[in-house]
Design a protein around this motif. Structure first.
Motif, PDB file in Angstrom:
ATOM      1  N   UNK A 279       0.837  -1.193   0.000  1.00 54.89           N
ATOM      2  CA  UNK A 279       0.000   0.000   0.000  1.00 54.89           C
ATOM      3  C   UNK A 279       0.868   1.237   0.000  1.00 54.89           C
ATOM      4  N   UNK A 280       0.419   2.245  -0.696  1.00 55.40           N
ATOM      5  CA  UNK A 280       1.167   3.491  -0.700  1.00 55.40           C
ATOM      6  C   UNK A 280       0.939   4.211   0.636  1.00 55.40           C
ATOM      7  N   UNK A 281       1.915   4.977   1.096  1.00 53.25           N
ATOM      8  CA  UNK A 281       1.786   5.674   2.385  1.00 53.25           C
ATOM      9  C   UNK A 281       0.566   6.582   2.463  1.00 53.25           C
TER      10      UNK A 281
ATOM     11  N   UNK B   6      -5.790  11.973   8.037  1.00 46.81           N
ATOM     12  CA  UNK B   6      -6.419  11.821   6.723  1.00 46.81           C
ATOM     13  C   UNK B   6      -6.028  12.959   5.788  1.00 46.81           C
ATOM     14  N   UNK B   7      -6.022  14.183   6.307  1.00 44.46           N
ATOM     15  CA  UNK B   7      -5.614  15.323   5.481  1.00 44.46           C
ATOM     16  C   UNK B   7      -4.153  15.210   5.050  1.00 44.46           C
ATOM     17  N   UNK B   8      -3.323  14.706   5.935  1.00 41.29           N
ATOM     18  CA  UNK B   8      -1.929  14.474   5.588  1.00 41.29           C
ATOM     19  C   UNK B   8      -1.832  13.461   4.446  1.00 41.29           C
ATOM     20  N   UNK B   9      -2.640  12.418   4.515  1.00 38.61           N
ATOM     21  CA  UNK B   9      -2.677  11.427   3.441  1.00 38.61           C
ATOM     22  C   UNK B   9      -3.173  12.012   2.131  1.00 38.61           C
ATOM     23  N   UNK B  10      -4.211  12.839   2.204  1.00 40.81           N
ATOM     24  CA  UNK B  10      -4.743  13.474   0.988  1.00 40.81           C
ATOM     25  C   UNK B  10      -3.700  14.415   0.395  1.00 40.81           C
ATOM     26  N   UNK B  11      -3.029  15.168   1.257  1.00 39.92           N
ATOM     27  CA  UNK B  11      -1.981  16.074   0.784  1.00 39.92           C
ATOM     28  C   UNK B  11      -0.856  15.296   0.116  1.00 39.92           C
ATOM     29  N   UNK B  12      -0.442  14.239   0.757  1.00 38.58           N
ATOM     30  CA  UNK B  12       0.624  13.391   0.209  1.00 38.58           C
ATOM     31  C   UNK B  12       0.195  12.797  -1.137  1.00 38.58           C
ATOM     32  N   UNK B  13      -1.067  12.420  -1.238  1.00 39.13           N
ATOM     33  CA  UNK B  13      -1.582  11.810  -2.472  1.00 39.13           C
ATOM     34  C   UNK B  13      -1.707  12.830  -3.600  1.00 39.13           C
ATOM     35  N   UNK B  14      -1.977  14.085  -3.242  1.00 40.78           N
ATOM     36  CA  UNK B  14      -2.230  15.101  -4.270  1.00 40.78           C
ATOM     37  C   UNK B  14      -0.954  15.621  -4.932  1.00 40.78           C
ATOM     38  N   UNK B  15       0.190  15.358  -4.323  1.00 47.45           N
ATOM     39  CA  UNK B  15       1.434  15.855  -4.890  1.00 47.45           C
ATOM     40  C   UNK B  15       1.839  15.035  -6.112  1.00 47.45           C
ATOM     41  N   UNK B  16       2.209  15.731  -7.149  1.00 57.26           N
ATOM     42  CA  UNK B  16       2.645  15.075  -8.372  1.00 57.26           C
ATOM     43  C   UNK B  16       4.154  14.878  -8.299  1.00 57.26           C
ATOM     44  N   UNK B  17       4.588  13.657  -8.433  1.00 57.41           N
ATOM     45  CA  UNK B  17       6.002  13.303  -8.426  1.00 57.41           C
ATOM     46  C   UNK B  17       6.736  13.857  -7.193  1.00 57.41           C
ATOM     47  N   UNK B  18       6.285  13.447  -6.001  1.00 54.84           N
ATOM     48  CA  UNK B  18       6.957  13.954  -4.793  1.00 54.84           C
ATOM     49  C   UNK B  18       8.345  13.343  -4.638  1.00 54.84           C
TER      50      UNK B  18
ATOM     51  N   UNK C 197      11.295  11.186  -2.990  1.00 54.33           N
ATOM     52  CA  UNK C 197      11.168   9.854  -2.403  1.00 54.33           C
ATOM     53  C   UNK C 197      10.947   9.885  -0.893  1.00 54.33           C
ATOM     54  N   UNK C 198      11.465  10.888  -0.217  1.00 52.25           N
ATOM     55  CA  UNK C 198      11.417  10.947   1.237  1.00 52.25           C
ATOM     56  C   UNK C 198      10.102  11.496   1.777  1.00 52.25           C
ATOM     57  N   UNK C 199       9.330  12.172   0.945  1.00 51.28           N
ATOM     58  CA  UNK C 199       8.114  12.818   1.445  1.00 51.28           C
ATOM     59  C   UNK C 199       7.072  11.838   1.976  1.00 51.28           C
ATOM     60  N   UNK C 200       6.749  10.741   1.291  1.00 51.73           N
ATOM     61  CA  UNK C 200       5.788   9.789   1.869  1.00 51.73           C
ATOM     62  C   UNK C 200       6.266   9.208   3.203  1.00 51.73           C
ATOM     63  N   UNK C 201       7.562   8.987   3.307  1.00 53.35           N
ATOM     64  CA  UNK C 201       8.114   8.480   4.562  1.00 53.35           C
ATOM     65  C   UNK C 201       7.962   9.531   5.657  1.00 53.35           C
ATOM     66  N   UNK C 202       8.242  10.785   5.322  1.00 41.33           N
ATOM     67  CA  UNK C 202       8.094  11.873   6.294  1.00 41.33           C
ATOM     68  C   UNK C 202       6.642  12.013   6.745  1.00 41.33           C
ATOM     69  N   UNK C 203       5.716  11.820   5.826  1.00 40.88           N
ATOM     70  CA  UNK C 203       4.293  11.891   6.192  1.00 40.88           C
ATOM     71  C   UNK C 203       3.928  10.792   7.179  1.00 40.88           C
TER      72      UNK C 203
END
Length: 115
Positions: free
Chosen positions: A7-9, A71-83, A85-91
């Motif tokens: 699953x994606x972060x 949940x908002x953190x997840x939505x924000x993380x999901x909305x980023x285009x080509x984040x 590599x470290x950003x999903x881990x940071x979230x």
């Protein structure tokens, strides 16, 4: 033979937020009587029925705030285009301080009942 899907972060965060939010609602509405399995697990909550419902309602409100933030953190993380590599881990890592602040506020509130 396919491997185990990962699953994606962002989906983990959204799912965690939804799960915590759904589990908080019965506590907020006072539907959960004192028990050994479900609710805020602090000694002060078991001292009386009034304590149980007051502490669990407060805890549920705090957990709902936590659920919305996650949940908002997840939505924000999901909305980023080509984040990066470290950003999903940071979230994902950001959830821990949020959780600790949530638990701290609940235990501080419950401590008022032991004086």
């Amino acid at each position: 033979m396919p491997g185990i899907p990962i699953l994606s972060p962002d989906l983990v965060l959204i799912g965690l937020g939804l799960l915590v939010g759904v589990l908080s609602i019965p506590l907020l509405l006072g539907w959960v009587p004192r028990n050994r399995f479900y609710g805020v697990r602090v000694p002060a909550a078991f001292a009386s029925e009034e304590n149980w419902y007051a502490i669990n309602a407060f805890g549920a409100r705090r957990l709902l705030l936590f659920a919305v933030a996650v949940s908002l953190l997840g939505v924000l993380c999901r909305s980023l285009v080509d984040p990066p590599f470290w950003l999903p881990i940071a979230c994902l890592v950001a959830v821990l301080p949020l959780l600790l602040l949530t638990v701290r506020s609940i235990t501080r509130f419950a401590a008022k009942f032991t004086r």
